[in-house]
Enzyme design. Structure first.
Site, mmCIF file in Angstrom:
data_model
loop_
_atom_site.group_PDB
_atom_site.id
_atom_site.type_symbol
_atom_site.label_atom_id
_atom_site.label_comp_id
_atom_site.label_asym_id
_atom_site.label_seq_id
_atom_site.Cartn_x
_atom_site.Cartn_y
_atom_site.Cartn_z
ATOM 1 N N SER B 216 0.872 -1.189 0.000
ATOM 2 C CA SER B 216 0.000 0.000 0.000
ATOM 3 C C SER B 216 0.899 1.226 0.000
ATOM 4 O O SER B 216 1.707 1.412 0.891
ATOM 5 C CB SER B 216 -0.961 -0.036 1.190
ATOM 6 O OG SER B 216 -0.269 -0.158 2.410
ATOM 7 N N GLY B 218 0.094 4.559 -0.133
ATOM 8 C CA GLY B 218 -0.553 5.823 0.188
ATOM 9 C C GLY B 218 -1.285 6.371 -1.022
ATOM 10 O O GLY B 218 -2.039 5.636 -1.680
ATOM 11 N N GLY B 221 -1.696 4.491 -4.385
ATOM 12 C CA GLY B 221 -2.520 3.300 -4.516
ATOM 13 C C GLY B 221 -1.807 2.032 -4.088
ATOM 14 O O GLY B 221 -0.978 2.042 -3.178
ATOM 15 N N GLY B 247 -5.097 1.619 5.388
ATOM 16 C CA GLY B 247 -4.478 0.312 5.152
ATOM 17 C C GLY B 247 -5.361 -0.825 5.657
ATOM 18 O O GLY B 247 -5.447 -1.889 5.018
ATOM 19 N N ASP B 248 -6.036 -0.601 6.786
ATOM 20 C CA ASP B 248 -6.922 -1.630 7.334
ATOM 21 C C ASP B 248 -8.130 -1.830 6.415
ATOM 22 O O ASP B 248 -8.596 -2.961 6.214
ATOM 23 C CB ASP B 248 -7.384 -1.241 8.743
ATOM 24 C CG ASP B 248 -6.201 -1.015 9.686
ATOM 25 O OD1 ASP B 248 -5.160 -1.679 9.503
ATOM 26 O OD2 ASP B 248 -6.311 -0.177 10.586
#
Lengths: 308, 308
Positions: B216, B218, B221, B247-248
């Site tokens: 990931s 930020g 993408g 992120g979760d």
């Protein structure tokens, strides 16, 4: 016994971080919790001085439970009144790089009229066995601004000497109910009287109704204007340390000496020595008994000229 | 059902202050609490997507009780294992003047060998009914650094697809146990591989044992290197907002699409849309379902050239 009232108790949390950087993420290296709120601090010091002490005020919710569990092992009797609202937290973030503290204070829980009535009942019962009472700190939401004035009047009606240590409008209203002592700090005194000149402001505060005014002036010590005269109590030297709780230790000094029948100069000397020993202690709000003993010998109490 | 594991759960507290000033005292104008830890965030998003979800991990002490009481009304089944130690708090101080957040994370409680054994029993039972499992976040003190590797092996032995989202040595050890997916962010990937070049680092991470690596990145993408090919999923435009929990949400997107049998491009599109909708939501870690629906149509997923 000496009674202390803390309407807005708090669970005091201290987070130690290597260095505080705004807008960054920090790993907390140490977490400490203790029962907080000015009246609980006063009670801890009174107990350490050997006085039987009872605390009342409010506690509720999970943080209130933690607060009471931390209070349980201390030599202080818990007469806190339960609330459905949750006791607030205060968070002190200590930056080990600089030693500075950044403080975050949650608002208190809303106290219902029923809970306030329960507090009054408890207070009235405890007054019957009290030799002095201290009313300490801010008011939580839901409690009317004249609450301290009410508590002052009840103490006076019961013949119990009452000390008020609060600020703003609750102090203004409380003073008018004629407490035996008020203990504002320099900022509280300036907000009350509009003057930053200590002796003038202290005399002005006394004219508003308090029998005695003891102003705590940080490193400049204490200035008292009382029915018996005016005094200044000054520690032997300026000290560096954490001033958190110094004012509460001064209150404990004043009350303990009062119930022991000591005259004003002795009360002030004890208060100034305890406040200074608190600044010198490594943990906020604690005091070093040995340093206190040394300081007690070396605090200077001088009488001030009568009012012009 | 989908299982999420959060060994170091937290009570997430948010304090709103008008402006953060280091070494000053702040009145907190708003206090919010929610059950925290990456796996609990993933579970909340999975539940919002309509998936039956179970959470396990540890919770104990007064903060653990508050966490569980906040979890109770959510459509997530609580299978947390009790600890004698107290669940940590995280404190986010939001500065309304700038919108920035300063974060303080307490260390977790020490987990005993008996508590770890109880977790393994619960985990093994839950795996029997799980269609996928996510292992999320840091390890609390007392848990051996190979704990995630152990949990990965047990999931694979049970035939349950397993996603690992952690960092540092637990990630390094966990990858070697051959999880189906790891989801490092750019910093975690760089710490693992020594490279800040995303495609190179992602491929390197995969060579360490993971079947698929979804990095990931930020606002850039997601970048995925999988047995079926490599893809990049990019949101339609750079968005401003709070990246906490993005992120979760991506993990929830990957797992929900996986159990629905969707191919990799669809999994990545969903993960990128959910992550972006989370950044756009006013509350940290929440997502706006309507924005998510719009974003799902507009995320671009492009296949990457095969590894040189």
């Amino acid at each position: 016994m000496i009674l202390t009232v803390t309407l807005n108790t708090a669970l005091d949390i201290t987070h130690t971080v290597p260095a505080l950087t705004p807008h960054a993420s920090h790993r907390v290296t140490d977490v400490a919790e203790r029962p907080g709120g000015k009246g609980l601090n006063v009670a801890r010091v009174l107990a350490a001085l050997g006085h039987e002490t009872v605390v009342t005020g409010f506690a509720g919710g999970p943080t209130g439970e933690v607060l009471r569990s931390l209070l349980a092992p201390l030599p202080v009797r818990d007469a806190l009144v339960p609330t459905t609202g949750t006791t607030r937290r205060t968070l002190a973030v200590v930056d080990t790089a600089t030693g500075d503290t950044t403080q975050f204070n949650e608002p208190g829980p809303v106290v219902t009229p029923t809970e306030w009535a329960a507090l009054l009942t408890t207070y009235q019962e405890l007054l019957a066995g009290a030799r002095a009472v201290a009313l300490c700190g801010s008011l939580p939401p839901g409690i009317h601004v004249g609450a301290y004035a009410d508590l002052v009047r009840r103490a006076r009606a019961a013949g119990v000497p009452v000390l008020l240590d609060t600020s703003g409008e609750p102090l203004r209203r409380g003073i008018a109910a004629r407490p035996d002592v008020v203990k504002p700090n320099a900022d509280e005194l300036a907000a009350l009287t509009g003057s930053r000149e200590p002796l003038r402001a202290t005399r002005d505060a006394r004219r508003r109704g308090a029998h005695a005014v003891v102003a705590s002036l940080g490193p400049d010590g204490l200035l008292a204007v009382t029915p018996d005269g005016s005094w200044r109590a000054v520690p032997p030297a300026r000290v560096k340390g954490n001033p958190t709780g110094a004012g509460d230790s001064a209150v404990a000094g004043l009350l303990s000496a009062l119930v022991e029948g000591a005259p004003w100069p002795e009360r002030l000397g004890r208060a100034a020595a305890l406040a200074t020993a608190t600044v010198l202690a490594p943990a906020a709000g604690e005091f070093d008994p040995e340093r206190y003993g040394e300081l007690l010998e070396r605090v200077t109490v001088t009488e001030q000229a009568a009012a012009a």
